[in-house]
Motif scaffolding. Sequence first.
Motif, PDB file in Angstrom:
ATOM      1  N   ARG A  64      48.250   0.203 -24.399  1.00 24.53           N
ATOM      2  CA  ARG A  64      47.383  -0.964 -24.197  1.00 24.53           C
ATOM      3  C   ARG A  64      47.131  -1.691 -25.519  1.00 24.53           C
ATOM      4  O   ARG A  64      47.195  -2.926 -25.588  1.00 24.53           O
ATOM      5  CB  ARG A  64      46.064  -0.539 -23.548  1.00 24.53           C
ATOM      6  N   GLU A  65      46.828  -0.931 -26.559  1.00 27.72           N
ATOM      7  CA  GLU A  65      46.567  -1.557 -27.853  1.00 27.72           C
ATOM      8  C   GLU A  65      47.813  -2.241 -28.406  1.00 27.72           C
ATOM      9  O   GLU A  65      47.733  -3.354 -28.956  1.00 27.72           O
ATOM     10  CB  GLU A  65      46.053  -0.510 -28.850  1.00 27.72           C
ATOM     11  N   LEU A  66      48.963  -1.593 -28.251  1.00 29.05           N
ATOM     12  CA  LEU A  66      50.192  -2.205 -28.756  1.00 29.05           C
ATOM     13  C   LEU A  66      50.558  -3.449 -27.945  1.00 29.05           C
ATOM     14  O   LEU A  66      51.035  -4.447 -28.504  1.00 29.05           O
ATOM     15  CB  LEU A  66      51.337  -1.195 -28.737  1.00 29.05           C
ATOM     16  N   ALA A  67      50.331  -3.400 -26.642  1.00 32.95           N
ATOM     17  CA  ALA A  67      50.576  -4.587 -25.821  1.00 32.95           C
ATOM     18  C   ALA A  67      49.664  -5.730 -26.253  1.00 32.95           C
ATOM     19  O   ALA A  67      50.103  -6.882 -26.370  1.00 32.95           O
ATOM     20  CB  ALA A  67      50.377  -4.265 -24.345  1.00 32.95           C
ATOM     21  N   LEU A  68      48.389  -5.417 -26.508  1.00 37.14           N
ATOM     22  CA  LEU A  68      47.452  -6.461 -26.922  1.00 37.14           C
ATOM     23  C   LEU A  68      47.829  -7.015 -28.294  1.00 37.14           C
ATOM     24  O   LEU A  68      47.609  -8.203 -28.569  1.00 37.14           O
ATOM     25  CB  LEU A  68      46.027  -5.921 -26.947  1.00 37.14           C
ATOM     26  N   SER A  69      48.405  -6.193 -29.151  1.00 36.71           N
ATOM     27  CA  SER A  69      48.799  -6.668 -30.480  1.00 36.71           C
ATOM     28  C   SER A  69      49.952  -7.655 -30.408  1.00 36.71           C
ATOM     29  O   SER A  69      50.203  -8.392 -31.371  1.00 36.71           O
ATOM     30  CB  SER A  69      49.189  -5.484 -31.374  1.00 36.71           C
ATOM     31  N   ALA A  70      50.648  -7.701 -29.267  1.00 39.64           N
ATOM     32  CA  ALA A  70      51.754  -8.641 -29.074  1.00 39.64           C
ATOM     33  C   ALA A  70      51.424  -9.664 -27.997  1.00 39.64           C
ATOM     34  O   ALA A  70      52.314 -10.286 -27.426  1.00 39.64           O
ATOM     35  CB  ALA A  70      53.024  -7.884 -28.689  1.00 39.64           C
ATOM     36  N   ALA A  71      50.125  -9.862 -27.743  1.00 35.31           N
ATOM     37  CA  ALA A  71      49.688 -10.631 -26.575  1.00 35.31           C
ATOM     38  C   ALA A  71      49.249 -12.052 -26.893  1.00 35.31           C
ATOM     39  O   ALA A  71      48.835 -12.372 -28.004  1.00 35.31           O
ATOM     40  CB  ALA A  71      48.522  -9.903 -25.893  1.00 35.31           C
ATOM     41  N   SER A  72      49.311 -12.874 -25.848  1.00 34.30           N
ATOM     42  CA  SER A  72      48.594 -14.152 -25.779  1.00 34.30           C
ATOM     43  C   SER A  72      47.731 -14.050 -24.530  1.00 34.30           C
ATOM     44  O   SER A  72      48.103 -14.519 -23.457  1.00 34.30           O
ATOM     45  CB  SER A  72      49.562 -15.330 -25.678  1.00 34.30           C
ATOM     46  N   HIS A  73      46.609 -13.375 -24.653  1.00 31.84           N
ATOM     47  CA  HIS A  73      45.823 -13.003 -23.486  1.00 31.84           C
ATOM     48  C   HIS A  73      44.876 -14.122 -23.049  1.00 31.84           C
ATOM     49  O   HIS A  73      44.679 -15.120 -23.750  1.00 31.84           O
ATOM     50  CB  HIS A  73      45.065 -11.704 -23.747  1.00 31.84           C
ATOM     51  N   SER A  74      44.266 -13.903 -21.900  1.00 26.92           N
ATOM     52  CA  SER A  74      43.421 -14.924 -21.277  1.00 26.92           C
ATOM     53  C   SER A  74      41.964 -14.843 -21.690  1.00 26.92           C
ATOM     54  O   SER A  74      41.144 -15.595 -21.164  1.00 26.92           O
ATOM     55  CB  SER A  74      43.525 -14.823 -19.746  1.00 26.92           C
ATOM     56  N   GLY A  75      41.624 -13.923 -22.577  1.00 19.85           N
ATOM     57  CA  GLY A  75      40.228 -13.795 -22.984  1.00 19.85           C
ATOM     58  C   GLY A  75      39.351 -13.171 -21.930  1.00 19.85           C
ATOM     59  O   GLY A  75      38.146 -13.416 -21.895  1.00 19.85           O
ATOM     60  N   GLU A  76      39.944 -12.357 -21.058  1.00 17.74           N
ATOM     61  CA  GLU A  76      39.160 -11.656 -20.052  1.00 17.74           C
ATOM     62  C   GLU A  76      38.363 -10.535 -20.732  1.00 17.74           C
ATOM     63  O   GLU A  76      38.652 -10.135 -21.857  1.00 17.74           O
ATOM     64  CB  GLU A  76      40.081 -11.125 -18.956  1.00 17.74           C
TER      65      GLU A  76
ATOM     66  N   ARG B 299      47.147 -13.146 -13.075  1.00 21.07           N
ATOM     67  CA  ARG B 299      47.940 -14.268 -12.550  1.00 21.07           C
ATOM     68  C   ARG B 299      48.636 -15.067 -13.642  1.00 21.07           C
ATOM     69  O   ARG B 299      49.006 -16.227 -13.414  1.00 21.07           O
ATOM     70  CB  ARG B 299      47.080 -15.180 -11.661  1.00 21.07           C
ATOM     71  N   ARG B 300      48.845 -14.475 -14.793  1.00 26.33           N
ATOM     72  CA  ARG B 300      49.610 -15.134 -15.839  1.00 26.33           C
ATOM     73  C   ARG B 300      51.107 -14.893 -15.635  1.00 26.33           C
ATOM     74  O   ARG B 300      51.527 -13.836 -15.166  1.00 26.33           O
ATOM     75  CB  ARG B 300      49.165 -14.622 -17.210  1.00 26.33           C
ATOM     76  N   PHE B 301      51.930 -15.855 -16.024  1.00 24.20           N
ATOM     77  CA  PHE B 301      53.357 -15.808 -15.711  1.00 24.20           C
ATOM     78  C   PHE B 301      54.046 -14.622 -16.387  1.00 24.20           C
ATOM     79  O   PHE B 301      54.865 -13.938 -15.766  1.00 24.20           O
ATOM     80  CB  PHE B 301      54.013 -17.126 -16.131  1.00 24.20           C
ATOM     81  N   CYS B 302      53.737 -14.369 -17.665  1.00 29.32           N
ATOM     82  CA  CYS B 302      54.345 -13.225 -18.359  1.00 29.32           C
ATOM     83  C   CYS B 302      54.042 -11.929 -17.621  1.00 29.32           C
ATOM     84  O   CYS B 302      54.936 -11.094 -17.400  1.00 29.32           O
ATOM     85  CB  CYS B 302      53.819 -13.114 -19.787  1.00 29.32           C
ATOM     86  N   THR B 303      52.780 -11.748 -17.266  1.00 29.79           N
ATOM     87  CA  THR B 303      52.373 -10.535 -16.563  1.00 29.79           C
ATOM     88  C   THR B 303      53.109 -10.405 -15.240  1.00 29.79           C
ATOM     89  O   THR B 303      53.636  -9.335 -14.906  1.00 29.79           O
ATOM     90  CB  THR B 303      50.850 -10.555 -16.338  1.00 29.79           C
ATOM     91  N   GLU B 304      53.176 -11.482 -14.484  1.00 26.59           N
ATOM     92  CA  GLU B 304      53.812 -11.428 -13.172  1.00 26.59           C
ATOM     93  C   GLU B 304      55.309 -11.175 -13.283  1.00 26.59           C
ATOM     94  O   GLU B 304      55.882 -10.464 -12.450  1.00 26.59           O
ATOM     95  CB  GLU B 304      53.530 -12.712 -12.403  1.00 26.59           C
TER      96      GLU B 304
END
Length: 336
Positions: free
Chosen positions: A71-83, A239-244
């Motif tokens: 999870r931490e490594l994914a977030l370090s490479a993320a453009s997240h939605s600020g959830e 519902r973000r495109f990368c995630t889907e």
Amino acid sequence: MSNPVLVEVTRGALVESRHRGMVIAVDAEGRVVHAAGAVETPVFPRSACKAMQALPLVESGAADRYGFGNRELALSAASHSGEDDHAALAASMLARAGMDEAALECGAHWSFDQDPLIHQARTLQTPTALHNNCSGKHAGFVCAACHTGLTVEGYVGYEHPLQAEIRGIMEALTGAVLAHDNCGTDGCSIPTYAVPLDGLARGFGRMLTGAGLEPLRARASRRIIEACMAEPFYVAGTRRFCTELMEIAPGKIFAKTGAEGVYCALLPDEGISLAVKCEDGATRAAESMVAASLARFFEPGTETRERLLAMANRRMTNWNGIEVGQIRANPVLFAS
């Protein structure tokens, strides 16, 4: 060379908009297996290259020291939605290095996505840097700097040793020479470099296969890619495109968007790496391009291919749910 029209948007029976672009896919040996447009053109990958920018976090040993998992490594490479879960995890990463949100130099903004934005407006007086879509990447930067004894303040600067290291990593992966003359400033304040689209695809290909990389970098690259595929929510969000895209075929698709119509993607089982750029920067077109390009490498009639094509060619509705048009990918992207 004029880039071809790769996506059309209709309204009624007429084409309302056309999006030109470039796409390239290479195999495990770096050979071109599909291309359209002037793929040697330099483009700013923006956030599409975050997996490359996360390498110092892993290579330095910081990720292991602070007990970071997928999870931490994914977030370090993320453009997240600020959830909420995104912001909380970024805060947790910083806390493990003895830091807090005050160390982040990415700035603060409200979510770009409607549902998280509404939630933020109901629960926050104002967003913090933890809600910035790049907070995970910046938390990774701070942790890498703390672990290696670098000064944290000013870590976003071109001359900071961490950014110099990232510059060298991207040069080694993409084959491009990166310096002030092809450098801009990204939305989160770090340097961003224009690299040829084909170099970007080959760079991600090297991360996937480890070809030509020293063992430490090869392992770190694979670890980041696998973490993103294992935790796609933390790469983008609900519902973000990368995630889907990654949820369509767990462990079989890696995808990462960047601003202004860039996408990078990997198919680990096939050894395929691809990159796309929508010339006019439209997100809807870049999403259609990458989904159609990924579909090309799955057998006709398979569920994965059909779901990817449905994402590439989709109907548009108005606020009353009435169909008003379609987004259509050029068959050159997915036809054999």
